[in-house]
Design a protein around this motif. Structure first.
Motif, PDB file in Angstrom:
ATOM      1  N   CYS A   1      76.566  22.268   2.264  1.00  0.00           N
ATOM      2  CA  CYS A   1      76.545  22.579   0.843  1.00  0.00           C
ATOM      3  C   CYS A   1      77.974  22.531   0.322  1.00  0.00           C
ATOM      4  O   CYS A   1      78.932  22.608   1.096  1.00  0.00           O
ATOM      5  CB  CYS A   1      75.915  23.941   0.578  1.00  0.00           C
ATOM      6  SG  CYS A   1      76.829  25.320   1.316  1.00  0.00           S
ATOM      7  N   LEU A   2      78.123  22.380  -0.981  1.00  0.00           N
ATOM      8  CA  LEU A   2      79.450  22.349  -1.567  1.00  0.00           C
ATOM      9  C   LEU A   2      80.134  23.704  -1.353  1.00  0.00           C
ATOM     10  O   LEU A   2      79.533  24.749  -1.560  1.00  0.00           O
ATOM     11  CB  LEU A   2      79.360  22.037  -3.056  1.00  0.00           C
ATOM     12  CG  LEU A   2      78.870  20.625  -3.410  1.00  0.00           C
ATOM     13  CD1 LEU A   2      78.651  20.496  -4.903  1.00  0.00           C
ATOM     14  CD2 LEU A   2      79.863  19.576  -2.925  1.00  0.00           C
ATOM     15  N   SER A   3      81.383  23.673  -0.935  1.00  0.00           N
ATOM     16  CA  SER A   3      82.098  24.908  -0.652  1.00  0.00           C
ATOM     17  C   SER A   3      82.421  25.666  -1.934  1.00  0.00           C
ATOM     18  O   SER A   3      82.542  25.078  -3.015  1.00  0.00           O
ATOM     19  CB  SER A   3      83.395  24.602   0.096  1.00  0.00           C
ATOM     20  OG  SER A   3      84.313  23.930  -0.748  1.00  0.00           O
ATOM     21  N   GLU A   4      82.562  26.962  -1.804  1.00  0.00           N
ATOM     22  CA  GLU A   4      82.911  27.787  -2.961  1.00  0.00           C
ATOM     23  C   GLU A   4      84.290  27.409  -3.494  1.00  0.00           C
ATOM     24  O   GLU A   4      84.501  27.356  -4.710  1.00  0.00           O
ATOM     25  CB  GLU A   4      82.888  29.266  -2.567  1.00  0.00           C
ATOM     26  CG  GLU A   4      83.223  30.204  -3.722  1.00  0.00           C
ATOM     27  CD  GLU A   4      83.193  31.668  -3.307  1.00  0.00           C
ATOM     28  OE1 GLU A   4      83.429  32.533  -4.171  1.00  0.00           O
ATOM     29  OE2 GLU A   4      82.924  31.937  -2.119  1.00  0.00           O
TER      30      GLU A   4
ATOM     31  N   THR B   1      83.877  24.207  -5.581  1.00  0.00           N
ATOM     32  CA  THR B   1      83.104  24.451  -6.798  1.00  0.00           C
ATOM     33  C   THR B   1      83.942  25.164  -7.852  1.00  0.00           C
ATOM     34  O   THR B   1      83.941  24.787  -9.034  1.00  0.00           O
ATOM     35  CB  THR B   1      81.852  25.280  -6.478  1.00  0.00           C
ATOM     36  OG1 THR B   1      81.084  24.613  -5.467  1.00  0.00           O
ATOM     37  CG2 THR B   1      80.987  25.451  -7.712  1.00  0.00           C
TER      38      THR B   1
ATOM     39  N   VAL C   1      86.543  22.740  -9.318  1.00  0.00           N
ATOM     40  CA  VAL C   1      85.965  21.836 -10.319  1.00  0.00           C
ATOM     41  C   VAL C   1      85.833  22.543 -11.661  1.00  0.00           C
ATOM     42  O   VAL C   1      86.148  21.981 -12.725  1.00  0.00           O
ATOM     43  CB  VAL C   1      84.589  21.306  -9.853  1.00  0.00           C
ATOM     44  CG1 VAL C   1      83.928  20.485 -10.969  1.00  0.00           C
ATOM     45  CG2 VAL C   1      84.732  20.451  -8.607  1.00  0.00           C
ATOM     46  N   TRP C   2      85.368  23.779 -11.636  1.00  0.00           N
ATOM     47  CA  TRP C   2      85.189  24.526 -12.879  1.00  0.00           C
ATOM     48  C   TRP C   2      86.520  24.740 -13.592  1.00  0.00           C
ATOM     49  O   TRP C   2      86.613  24.619 -14.810  1.00  0.00           O
ATOM     50  CB  TRP C   2      84.516  25.861 -12.587  1.00  0.00           C
ATOM     51  CG  TRP C   2      84.393  26.755 -13.790  1.00  0.00           C
ATOM     52  CD1 TRP C   2      84.953  27.985 -13.953  1.00  0.00           C
ATOM     53  CD2 TRP C   2      83.660  26.490 -14.987  1.00  0.00           C
ATOM     54  NE1 TRP C   2      84.623  28.499 -15.180  1.00  0.00           N
ATOM     55  CE2 TRP C   2      83.822  27.597 -15.836  1.00  0.00           C
ATOM     56  CE3 TRP C   2      82.878  25.418 -15.426  1.00  0.00           C
ATOM     57  CZ2 TRP C   2      83.251  27.670 -17.095  1.00  0.00           C
ATOM     58  CZ3 TRP C   2      82.301  25.487 -16.686  1.00  0.00           C
ATOM     59  CH2 TRP C   2      82.486  26.600 -17.503  1.00  0.00           C
TER      60      TRP C   2
ATOM     61  N   THR D   1      82.958  16.342 -16.905  1.00  0.00           N
ATOM     62  CA  THR D   1      82.579  16.825 -15.578  1.00  0.00           C
ATOM     63  C   THR D   1      83.006  15.845 -14.493  1.00  0.00           C
ATOM     64  O   THR D   1      83.450  16.250 -13.422  1.00  0.00           O
ATOM     65  CB  THR D   1      81.063  17.058 -15.501  1.00  0.00           C
ATOM     66  OG1 THR D   1      80.366  15.870 -15.933  1.00  0.00           O
ATOM     67  CG2 THR D   1      80.644  18.226 -16.386  1.00  0.00           C
TER      68      THR D   1
ATOM     69  N   MET E   1      85.658  16.751 -11.552  1.00  0.00           N
ATOM     70  CA  MET E   1      85.294  16.635 -10.143  1.00  0.00           C
ATOM     71  C   MET E   1      86.287  15.743  -9.404  1.00  0.00           C
ATOM     72  O   MET E   1      86.708  16.058  -8.281  1.00  0.00           O
ATOM     73  CB  MET E   1      83.881  16.075 -10.011  1.00  0.00           C
ATOM     74  CG  MET E   1      83.369  16.075  -8.583  1.00  0.00           C
ATOM     75  SD  MET E   1      81.602  15.686  -8.509  1.00  0.00           S
ATOM     76  CE  MET E   1      81.281  15.983  -6.775  1.00  0.00           C
TER      77      MET E   1
ATOM     78  N   TYR F   1      78.075  14.263  -6.999  1.00  0.00           N
ATOM     79  CA  TYR F   1      78.080  14.672  -8.412  1.00  0.00           C
ATOM     80  C   TYR F   1      76.776  15.363  -8.798  1.00  0.00           C
ATOM     81  O   TYR F   1      76.771  16.439  -9.404  1.00  0.00           O
ATOM     82  CB  TYR F   1      78.319  13.467  -9.315  1.00  0.00           C
ATOM     83  CG  TYR F   1      78.314  13.822 -10.796  1.00  0.00           C
ATOM     84  CD1 TYR F   1      79.476  14.266 -11.422  1.00  0.00           C
ATOM     85  CD2 TYR F   1      77.157  13.706 -11.559  1.00  0.00           C
ATOM     86  CE1 TYR F   1      79.476  14.608 -12.772  1.00  0.00           C
ATOM     87  CE2 TYR F   1      77.146  14.040 -12.904  1.00  0.00           C
ATOM     88  CZ  TYR F   1      78.319  14.484 -13.504  1.00  0.00           C
ATOM     89  OH  TYR F   1      78.302  14.821 -14.837  1.00  0.00           O
TER      90      TYR F   1
ATOM     91  N   LEU G   1      76.308  18.909  -7.648  1.00  0.00           N
ATOM     92  CA  LEU G   1      77.063  19.930  -8.372  1.00  0.00           C
ATOM     93  C   LEU G   1      76.621  20.045  -9.829  1.00  0.00           C
ATOM     94  O   LEU G   1      76.453  21.141 -10.356  1.00  0.00           O
ATOM     95  CB  LEU G   1      78.559  19.608  -8.317  1.00  0.00           C
ATOM     96  CG  LEU G   1      79.509  20.613  -8.984  1.00  0.00           C
ATOM     97  CD1 LEU G   1      79.342  21.995  -8.371  1.00  0.00           C
ATOM     98  CD2 LEU G   1      80.949  20.138  -8.838  1.00  0.00           C
TER      99      LEU G   1
END
Length: 306
Positions: free
Chosen positions: A204-207, A210, A213-214, A229, A233, A263, A266
């Motif tokens: 899964c995408l790592s914290e 993530t 990216v935000w 977005t 990313m 993409y 997420l």
């Protein structure tokens, strides 16, 4: 009784010293018996897992006083051309057998292949070392990552070309084959740079990724949600690679492929809809556009709320 030439003793000590540095970095090293310009073959390793990438090492030993000027190394232009055309990374290490320290260069970066092939510069070339480019445990980590990144990028480019050809020729089996190569390569590399956290045979995408990216998304000036977005990313991928690859950068090719593969994981359609409503709320003067939301020229309303 036969005598052993001093050059042989220096060469043996130098190879042993360079090999020890690679071993200390956790990599597997084989000494080449059939010497065609390389002394060591390094099979690189990350967290106990062997990589598909390889590094070839040529070792040049010296007993000269390296506290003054580093000696140059003379090699044939044909040898340098062979190194330049090798798919794997080639490293030449100058090793001082008295002080047990070394310096390295990447010969393929010092010369132009066209000049080498045409004989410009003569049959012999001098490899010049810089005192600032030391060969030590940090260099080993940096070089291992350089080889890892280059191998992943080259494999991704090869797979993408295979997919394009399969689509053009309407060969579904080939398309599936090359897509498998692409996805597995991108996944493994994403795990290496901590974009993906392995979970029960998948991931899964790592914290960390993530959140990164935000943070980039909040600073975007793009006019469309998809553009904002996507750019956020891509910037996050570049940063993750820079932060977790011992100071290496990343080719645009592998970065694009990571964004392409992950993409939708997420940014689902549901999340994109939420982000569109978010921008509508904080940009009341903006206007709707096909596929996303266009930001107004005045973004002051966002600066004190984001």
């Amino acid at each position: 009784m036969p005598n052993r030439p001093v050059q042989h003793r220096i060469a043996s000590l130098a190879v042993a010293g360079v090999r020890q540095v690679w071993n200390r970095g956790g990599h597997a090293v084989d000494e080449i018996q059939e010497d065609y310009g390389e002394d060591l073959l390094v099979q690189i390793c990350l967290n106990g897992r062997m990589d598909p990438a390889r590094i070839w090492v040529q070792v040049k030993g010296t007993e000269r006083d390296t506290n003054k000027k580093l000696p140059t190394v003379s090699v044939s232009s044909d040898q340098v051309l062979r190194w330049a055309r090798t798919a794997d990374l080639v490293v030449v290490v100058l090793w001082d057998v008295n002080t047990e320290q070394g310096w390295f260069i990447l010969p393929q970066d010092q010369f132009d292949q066209a000049d080498l092939a045409s004989g410009v510069g003569g049959s012999k070339l001098n490899l010049k070392f810089s005192r600032e480019v030391k060969f030590d445990i940090d260099a080993v980590e940096h070089l291992a990552w350089a080889a890892r990144i280059e191998h992943a990028n080259r494999t991704a480019v090869y797979a993408r070309a295979g997919i394009s050809e399969a689509v053009e020729m309407n060969l579904d089996a080939n398309k599936h084959f090359y897509k498998g190569i692409l996805v597995s390569t991108v996944f493994d590399f994403a795990v290496s740079v901590r974009i993906i956290t392995p979970v029960d045979g998948g991931g899964c995408l790592s914290e960390e990724f993530t959140l990164l990216v935000w943070e980039h998304f909040k600073n975007q000036d793009a006019t469309l949600i998809e553009e904002a977005t996507g750019r956020a990313m891509m910037l996050a991928v570049f940063q993750m690679i820079a932060d977790h690859s011992a100071g290496n950068g990343a080719p645009l090719g592998i970065v694009k492929e990571i964004c392409e593969v992950f993409y939708s994981l997420l940014f689902s359609s549901e999340l994109l809809a939420i982000l569109t409503k978010y921008t509508e709320k904080y940009y009341p003067k903006g206007r709707q556009a096909k596929g996303g939301y266009i930001y107004p020229d005045d973004r002051s309303a966002h600066s004190d709320r984001a």
